[in-house]
Design a protein around this motif. Structure first.
Motif, mmCIF file in Angstrom:
data_model
loop_
_atom_site.group_PDB
_atom_site.id
_atom_site.type_symbol
_atom_site.label_atom_id
_atom_site.label_comp_id
_atom_site.label_asym_id
_atom_site.label_seq_id
_atom_site.Cartn_x
_atom_site.Cartn_y
_atom_site.Cartn_z
ATOM 1 N N LEU A 110 0.838 -1.202 0.000
ATOM 2 C CA LEU A 110 0.000 0.000 0.000
ATOM 3 C C LEU A 110 0.877 1.257 0.000
ATOM 4 O O LEU A 110 0.598 2.221 -0.721
ATOM 5 C CB LEU A 110 -0.903 -0.024 1.232
ATOM 6 N N PHE A 111 1.922 1.228 0.782
ATOM 7 C CA PHE A 111 2.826 2.374 0.899
ATOM 8 C C PHE A 111 3.739 2.495 -0.326
ATOM 9 O O PHE A 111 3.909 3.584 -0.883
ATOM 10 C CB PHE A 111 3.668 2.222 2.169
ATOM 11 N N ARG A 112 4.288 1.353 -0.756
ATOM 12 C CA ARG A 112 5.324 1.387 -1.781
ATOM 13 C C ARG A 112 4.763 1.632 -3.184
ATOM 14 O O ARG A 112 5.353 2.356 -3.989
ATOM 15 C CB ARG A 112 6.115 0.074 -1.760
ATOM 16 N N PHE A 113 3.610 1.029 -3.502
ATOM 17 C CA PHE A 113 3.125 1.079 -4.883
ATOM 18 C C PHE A 113 1.875 1.931 -5.076
ATOM 19 O O PHE A 113 1.542 2.271 -6.205
ATOM 20 C CB PHE A 113 2.868 -0.346 -5.395
ATOM 21 N N SER A 114 1.187 2.263 -3.978
ATOM 22 C CA SER A 114 0.026 3.155 -4.102
ATOM 23 C C SER A 114 0.302 4.521 -3.496
ATOM 24 O O SER A 114 -0.542 5.420 -3.575
ATOM 25 C CB SER A 114 -1.206 2.531 -3.417
ATOM 26 N N ASN A 115 1.477 4.648 -2.876
ATOM 27 C CA ASN A 115 1.876 5.923 -2.259
ATOM 28 C C ASN A 115 0.835 6.398 -1.243
ATOM 29 O O ASN A 115 0.531 7.586 -1.150
ATOM 30 C CB ASN A 115 2.112 6.996 -3.324
ATOM 31 N N ILE A 116 0.278 5.450 -0.483
ATOM 32 C CA ILE A 116 -0.709 5.774 0.544
ATOM 33 C C ILE A 116 -0.031 5.682 1.904
ATOM 34 O O ILE A 116 0.468 4.615 2.306
ATOM 35 C CB ILE A 116 -1.923 4.833 0.464
ATOM 36 N N GLN A 117 -0.011 6.790 2.607
ATOM 37 C CA GLN A 117 0.692 6.880 3.877
ATOM 38 C C GLN A 117 -0.159 6.303 5.015
ATOM 39 O O GLN A 117 -1.390 6.314 4.951
ATOM 40 C CB GLN A 117 1.002 8.349 4.196
#
Length: 450
Positions: A50-57
């Motif tokens: 979620l963090f690495r490929f969707s850029n969702i913090q």
């Protein structure tokens, strides 16, 4: 742009308004309904992906802690994530059925959101699961419409699954709201799923009626008694039209689970005896198929349970059945067993018998189920649904003019008969069993976001 978003226990779907008419959007291979499933290399992969490929913090400090743990665990396991490693919908289910032991798979995370007694890290992980699924659906919907989607009305049951009553409802709705916000939705509203289904039915009315909506979804059955008709259509304040609500954790998944336990789990030891003459512990046969019960799944697949299963295998009068149960443990086959029961439930609505096979370890098990056996297995959820119908009518003190049944299990002749027996003189009608809620959510979005 706004949508109605049915984040369902069994399937997810979204709809937009096109020329004043709700239109369901294609989400996977031209299909409108995306199975509520997710598959990943490991449990820890979800948060990192979620963090690495969707850029969702992460949304807070607990989420940041979860992400750090997940990334450390993946590094320790030597797992290097790629964008295509997180699968959703039918693709996730197909991968699980082909390689159940080699991945992290979850179906219906909505079922867990109201569970009480969870640690903050667990709640944060559920938020990540829901966020990943919502972000994926939002992206698919935007590709279909070629427009950014900022606003959503999200459906929710009358009561989420959980023992905490209103506390469970608040916890679940908060997880959904936080997940939807992180997924990129700016304005978020909620609407009861049976009310949404009623709004879709109301669009066809030419006169005022009192309508009992019975929505038998994947995780819950919800009933709403509503005043509906042209005089109410399009009004934002409908408080005077809402007469009664009832809801409980009994839905399509429960039907599948009861059928799996009663008709399939005897092949794995249910009802068999130990050498002492005692019957096999029921929880060991119930927990693997209780896919909507987080504690049951943790108890069965936990490391400590392996020793108990081995002991039961050693002491069983029919050890070959317990060997299959051990295979369920090692290969995470619980979802697969319930899947066979679901297929049987669907087939037996139109045919008197059903035959299926399932590979377990090195053998192929054959299952035969007939309609009468299914009817007996579903007696408990049938009675619970009948009770909910009585409760809604009793709360309001009014008799409905019509019963509108919807939801994936509303086609079941067993459940339709159960509802008809409670109100034998009231006409029973149906609409789009899978799409009524979604369409009604889009209609409500047209009201609140206009």
């Amino acid at each position: 742009m706004f949508i109605g978003f049915d984040y369902g226990t069994s399937n997810c779907s979204v709809a937009s308004m096109v020329n004043g008419v709700p239109t369901l959007l294609a989400l996977e291979n031209g299909q409108h309904y995306l199975p509520s499933t997710l598959a990943a290399p490991t449990r820890d992969s979800v948060s990192e992906h979620l963090f690495r490929f969707s850029n969702i913090q992460p949304s807070d400090a607990t989420g940041q802690q979860l992400l750090r743990r997940a990334m450390a665990a993946n590094r320790e396991e030597g797992i290097e994530l790629h964008a295509e490693d997180l699968l959703f919908g039918q693709a996730a289910l197909d991968l699980y059925l082909a390689h159940p032991q080699d991945l992290y798979y979850v179906k219906s995370p909505k079922s867990f959101l109201g569970a009480m007694g969870l640690h903050q890290v667990q709640l944060s992980f559920f938020e990540d699961l829901v966020c990943a699924m919502m972000a994926n659906i939002k992206q698919r919907a935007e590709m279909e419409t070629q427009q950014p989607i900022d606003d959503a009305v999200i459906g929710r049951p009358i009561n989420f699954q959980g023992s905490g009553g209103e506390s469970s409802n608040q916890q679940a709705e908060q997880i959904l709201r936080r997940a939807a916000t992180r997924a990129g939705f700016k304005r978020i509203e909620f609407q009861f799923e049976p009310v949404a289904a009623g709004l879709e039915y109301e669009a066809s009315l030419t006169s005022e009626q009192t309508v009992l909506v019975v929505d038998i979804g994947g995780g819950t059955t919800d009933c709403s008694l509503l005043r509906m008709g042209p005089n109410w259509r399009g009004k934002r304040d409908r408080s005077d039209s809402l007469l009664a609500h009832s809801g409980q954790r009994v839905g399509g998944n429960d039907l599948d689970i009861h059928l799996a336990f009663n008709q399939l789990m005897p092949h794995f030891g249910a009802g068999s005896l130990l050498e002492s003459g005692l019957e096999m512990p029921m929880k060991q046969l119930w927990n693997p198929v209780a896919i909507n019960d987080l504690s049951a799944q943790n108890d069965f697949y936990g490391q400590r349970n392996l020793a108990e299963l081995k002991l039961l295998h050693k002491e069983a009068q029919q050890p070959e059945k317990l060997a299959r149960l051990l295979a369920v443990y090692h290969d995470t086959l619980g979802y697969g067993i319930v899947r066979r029961a679901e297929e049987a439930k669907i087939a037996l609505s139109a045919s008197p018998t059903y035959h299926s096979q399932m590979a377990v370890d090195k053998e192929t098990l054959a299952f035969d189920i007939n309609f009468d056996e299914m009817q007996q297995a579903l007696d408990t959820p049938k009675q619970q649904i009948s009770k909910l119908v009585r409760e809604a009518v009793s709360q309001s003190g009014e008799q409905p003019d019509v019963i509108f049944m919807t939801g994936g299990s509303a086609r079941s002749p067993i459940l339709r008969q159960a509802v008809a027996e409670v109100l034998p003189n009231v006409p029973l009608v149906s609409g789009n069993d899978f799409g009524s809620v979604t369409a009604g959510l889009a209609r409500w979005a047209d009201v609140v976001f206009a």
